[in-house]
Every structure is written in structure tokens, then in C-alpha cells.
Design a protein around this motif. Structure first.
Motif, mmCIF file in Angstrom:
data_model
loop_
_atom_site.group_PDB
_atom_site.id
_atom_site.type_symbol
_atom_site.label_atom_id
_atom_site.label_comp_id
_atom_site.label_asym_id
_atom_site.label_seq_id
_atom_site.Cartn_x
_atom_site.Cartn_y
_atom_site.Cartn_z
ATOM 1 N N SER A 5 -2.672 8.289 3.138
ATOM 2 C CA SER A 5 -1.445 7.760 2.567
ATOM 3 C C SER A 5 -0.447 8.886 2.514
ATOM 4 C CB SER A 5 -1.726 7.233 1.154
ATOM 5 O OG SER A 5 -0.600 6.577 0.623
ATOM 6 N N SER A 6 0.813 8.548 2.703
ATOM 7 C CA SER A 6 1.820 9.604 2.604
ATOM 8 C C SER A 6 3.101 8.949 2.146
ATOM 9 C CB SER A 6 1.994 10.287 3.945
ATOM 10 O OG SER A 6 2.337 9.333 4.907
ATOM 11 N N SER A 8 5.630 7.176 0.582
ATOM 12 C CA SER A 8 5.776 6.468 -0.681
ATOM 13 C C SER A 8 4.451 6.174 -1.371
ATOM 14 C CB SER A 8 6.519 5.172 -0.404
ATOM 15 O OG SER A 8 5.948 4.578 0.728
ATOM 16 N N GLY A 9 3.333 6.540 -0.727
ATOM 17 C CA GLY A 9 2.025 6.353 -1.366
ATOM 18 C C GLY A 9 1.607 4.905 -1.522
ATOM 19 N N MET A 10 2.092 4.056 -0.626
ATOM 20 C CA MET A 10 1.781 2.627 -0.777
ATOM 21 C C MET A 10 0.305 2.336 -0.542
ATOM 22 S SD MET A 10 5.108 0.573 0.517
ATOM 23 C CE MET A 10 5.859 1.692 1.680
ATOM 24 N N VAL A 11 -0.259 3.023 0.434
ATOM 25 C CA VAL A 11 -1.689 2.806 0.715
ATOM 26 C C VAL A 11 -2.541 3.330 -0.440
ATOM 27 C CG1 VAL A 11 -3.585 3.532 2.219
ATOM 28 C CG2 VAL A 11 -1.444 2.730 3.216
ATOM 29 N N SER A 45 0.397 3.127 9.580
ATOM 30 C CA SER A 45 0.839 3.525 10.921
ATOM 31 C C SER A 45 2.171 4.235 10.774
ATOM 32 C CB SER A 45 1.032 2.290 11.817
ATOM 33 O OG SER A 45 -0.199 1.648 12.064
ATOM 34 N N TYR A 46 2.343 5.290 11.529
ATOM 35 C CA TYR A 46 3.614 6.021 11.482
ATOM 36 C C TYR A 46 4.147 6.298 12.869
ATOM 37 C CZ TYR A 46 3.882 6.614 6.499
ATOM 38 O OH TYR A 46 4.019 6.363 5.164
ATOM 39 N N LYS A 47 5.098 5.467 13.278
ATOM 40 C CA LYS A 47 5.742 5.672 14.562
ATOM 41 C C LYS A 47 6.735 6.815 14.408
ATOM 42 C CE LYS A 47 6.789 4.244 18.777
ATOM 43 N NZ LYS A 47 6.038 5.328 19.434
ATOM 44 N N SER A 79 -2.435 -0.830 6.870
ATOM 45 C CA SER A 79 -1.192 -1.168 6.189
ATOM 46 C C SER A 79 -0.049 -0.848 7.131
ATOM 47 C CB SER A 79 -1.045 -0.347 4.905
ATOM 48 O OG SER A 79 0.292 -0.445 4.434
ATOM 49 N N ASN A 81 4.156 -2.391 8.658
ATOM 50 C CA ASN A 81 5.407 -3.075 8.345
ATOM 51 C C ASN A 81 5.823 -3.817 9.621
ATOM 52 O OD1 ASN A 81 8.101 -3.726 8.022
ATOM 53 N ND2 ASN A 81 8.567 -1.880 6.836
ATOM 54 N N PHE A 84 8.278 -2.994 12.548
ATOM 55 C CA PHE A 84 7.992 -2.109 13.674
ATOM 56 C C PHE A 84 7.529 -2.871 14.914
ATOM 57 C CE2 PHE A 84 8.320 0.727 10.147
ATOM 58 C CZ PHE A 84 8.935 1.834 10.698
ATOM 59 N N HIS A 87 4.736 -2.176 17.468
ATOM 60 C CA HIS A 87 3.960 -1.067 16.903
ATOM 61 C C HIS A 87 3.312 -1.437 15.567
ATOM 62 C CE1 HIS A 87 5.511 1.532 19.971
ATOM 63 N NE2 HIS A 87 6.737 1.141 19.668
ATOM 64 N N GLN A 89 0.915 -2.051 12.920
ATOM 65 C CA GLN A 89 -0.504 -1.693 12.758
ATOM 66 C C GLN A 89 -1.042 -0.919 13.966
ATOM 67 O OE1 GLN A 89 -1.903 -2.101 9.927
ATOM 68 N NE2 GLN A 89 -1.048 -3.912 8.959
ATOM 69 N N LEU A 109 2.863 -2.967 3.784
ATOM 70 C CA LEU A 109 3.305 -2.066 2.704
ATOM 71 C C LEU A 109 2.218 -1.877 1.658
ATOM 72 C CD1 LEU A 109 6.886 -3.602 2.611
ATOM 73 C CD2 LEU A 109 6.157 -1.528 3.805
HETATM 74 C C1 LIG Z 1 8.829 6.694 9.474
HETATM 75 C C2 LIG Z 1 7.965 5.466 9.359
HETATM 76 C C3 LIG Z 1 7.356 4.963 10.490
HETATM 77 C C4 LIG Z 1 6.522 3.822 10.406
HETATM 78 N N1 LIG Z 1 5.949 3.318 11.544
HETATM 79 C C5 LIG Z 1 5.216 2.170 11.486
HETATM 80 C C6 LIG Z 1 4.620 1.610 12.664
HETATM 81 O O1 LIG Z 1 4.746 2.123 13.776
HETATM 82 N N2 LIG Z 1 3.901 0.471 12.524
HETATM 83 C C7 LIG Z 1 3.715 -0.149 11.325
HETATM 84 O O2 LIG Z 1 3.050 -1.174 11.271
HETATM 85 N N3 LIG Z 1 4.245 0.373 10.180
HETATM 86 C C8 LIG Z 1 4.994 1.506 10.240
HETATM 87 N N4 LIG Z 1 5.523 2.040 9.091
HETATM 88 C C9 LIG Z 1 5.243 1.382 7.813
HETATM 89 C C10 LIG Z 1 4.124 2.089 7.049
HETATM 90 O O3 LIG Z 1 2.928 2.184 7.799
HETATM 91 C C11 LIG Z 1 3.816 1.285 5.768
HETATM 92 O O4 LIG Z 1 4.983 1.244 4.982
HETATM 93 C C12 LIG Z 1 2.673 1.856 4.938
HETATM 94 O O5 LIG Z 1 2.442 0.993 3.840
HETATM 95 C C13 LIG Z 1 2.979 3.246 4.418
HETATM 96 O O6 LIG Z 1 1.912 3.691 3.618
HETATM 97 P P1 LIG Z 1 2.022 5.039 2.743
HETATM 98 O O7 LIG Z 1 3.254 4.920 1.890
HETATM 99 O O8 LIG Z 1 0.772 5.063 1.945
HETATM 100 O O9 LIG Z 1 2.079 6.188 3.706
HETATM 101 C C14 LIG Z 1 6.334 3.168 9.152
HETATM 102 C C15 LIG Z 1 6.960 3.688 8.005
HETATM 103 C C16 LIG Z 1 7.768 4.818 8.099
HETATM 104 C C17 LIG Z 1 8.418 5.349 6.843
#
Ligand SMILES: Cc1cc2nc3c(=O)[nH]c(=O)nc-3n(C[C@H](O)[C@H](O)[C@H](O)COP(=O)(O)O)c2cc1C
Length: 135
Positions: A5-6, A8-11, A45-47, A79, A81, A84, A87, A89, A109
Motif C-alpha cells: 500500500s502506498s 493514500s493507504g487505501m489498501v 496497481s500503479y501506472k 485494488s 481504479n 485507468f 490498466h 488491476q 480504491l
Molecule cells: C499515480 C496512480 C496510478 C494508478 N494506476 C492505476 C492503474 O494502472 N490501474 C488501476 O487499476 N488503478 C490504478 N491506480 C489506483 C490505485 O491502484 C488505487 O487507488 C489503490 O486503491 C491505491 O491503493 P493505496 O492507496 O493503498 O496505494 C492508480 C493510482 C494512482 C495515484
């Protein structure tokens, strides 16, 4: 359940509400450990801006370097959004494809109360299945 998790810490919020032991992969000691039995990964997931870069969080990538850790993985929860698009998940799908393990559950989220309930049920079913396998 091991989670990354990073931001916003949603996970993390979701994971800590599951009512079971959870391990945070942002902790170096956790990342260096090996699960002592079957385990489930929960990853966001973080694109990034870079199209060649996939969306798997670095702590997850590092944790999965250990072959025994990979062997003991039973499934993945993600988790993401939906904004995306293609992308959505992507990290969970990437690990599932690479490991041959199933996606157990996906939510957006921090998840809804229903998502939390469903994830608890799925994990409880796995507890039963693996307890039987030990007998
Ligand atoms: C910069 C950024 C890139 C993201 N990329 C994706 C993505 O490629 N696919 C997806 O499903 N969600 C994406 N998300 C949504 C996060 O995966 C989702 O909000 C998740 O709950 C974040 O968990 P965390 O706050 O614990 O890190 C992205 C969010 C951010 C802020």
C-alpha cells in the motif's frame, strides 16, 4: 495476507479491516521474510508515465523474487481504479499471469463494506480448504 500500500493507504485500510493477521510489504523485515504456508497477495496497481513500465509496486516485485514465496502464493486480490481503463488491476493481472495463480477478488480504491465482507468470506473459505489439506 500480505499487502502493499502506498500513497493514500487505501489498501492498508482495507487489509487492516479484514480481522486477520496481515503483513505490510513496506516493512523491510516483512519483505525479507518467507511466508510459512499458503498466502494471499493484496496489491494496488500503479501506472507510471512510462509506457514500458508495468504497474506492479516495487515491494511486491521484490517479495516475489524468492521462489519458495512464489510457490506458496495461492491467489491474488487487487485494488484498482476503473478510471485507468485497460490498466485496471494491471498489477494483480500481471502476477496472476506470471504465477498461474487465480485472481480471488478485485475491488476499487479502499473498497465498500460489501467488498470487505466478500474478501473475508473468500479468505475464510481458503482457511478451511488449507486446514483440510493439512489433515
Ligand atoms: C499515480 C496512480 C496510478 C494508478 N494506476 C492505476 C492503474 O494502472 N490501474 C488501476 O487499476 N488503478 C490504478 N491506480 C489506483 C490505485 O491502484 C488505487 O487507488 C489503490 O486503491 C491505491 O491503493 P493505496 O492507496 O493503498 O496505494 C492508480 C493510482 C494512482 C495515484
Amino acid at each position: 495476507m500480505y499487502f502493499s500500500s502506498s500513497g493514500s493507504g487505501m489498501v492498508k485500510q482495507f487489509a487492516t479491516r479484514l480481522g486477520r493477521p496481515v503483513f505490510d510489504l513496506s516493512d523491510r523485515d516483512v519483505r525479507r521474510s518467507v511466508p510459512d504456508g499458503p498466502w494471499v497477495l493484496l496489491t494496488p496497481s500503479y501506472k507510471t508515465g512510462n509506457p514500458d513500465n508495468d504497474t506492479l509496486p516495487e515491494p511486491v516485485r521484490r517479495f516475489l523474487r524468492n521462489p519458495l514465496t512464489r510457490r506458496r502464493l495461492v491467489g491474488i486480490m487487487g485494488s484498482g481504479n476503473r478510471n485507468f481503463g485497460a490498466h485496471y488491476q494491471a498489477a494483480a493481472h500481471h502476477v496472476a499471469r506470471a504465477s498461474g495463480r487465480p485472481i480471488l477478488f478485485e475491488f476499487e480504491l479502499q473498497g465498500t463494506p460489501w467488498d470487505l465482507e466478500r474478501a473475508r468470506e473468500i479468505l475464510a473459505e481458503l482457511d478451511v480448504r488449507f486446514a483440510e489439506a493439512d489433515d
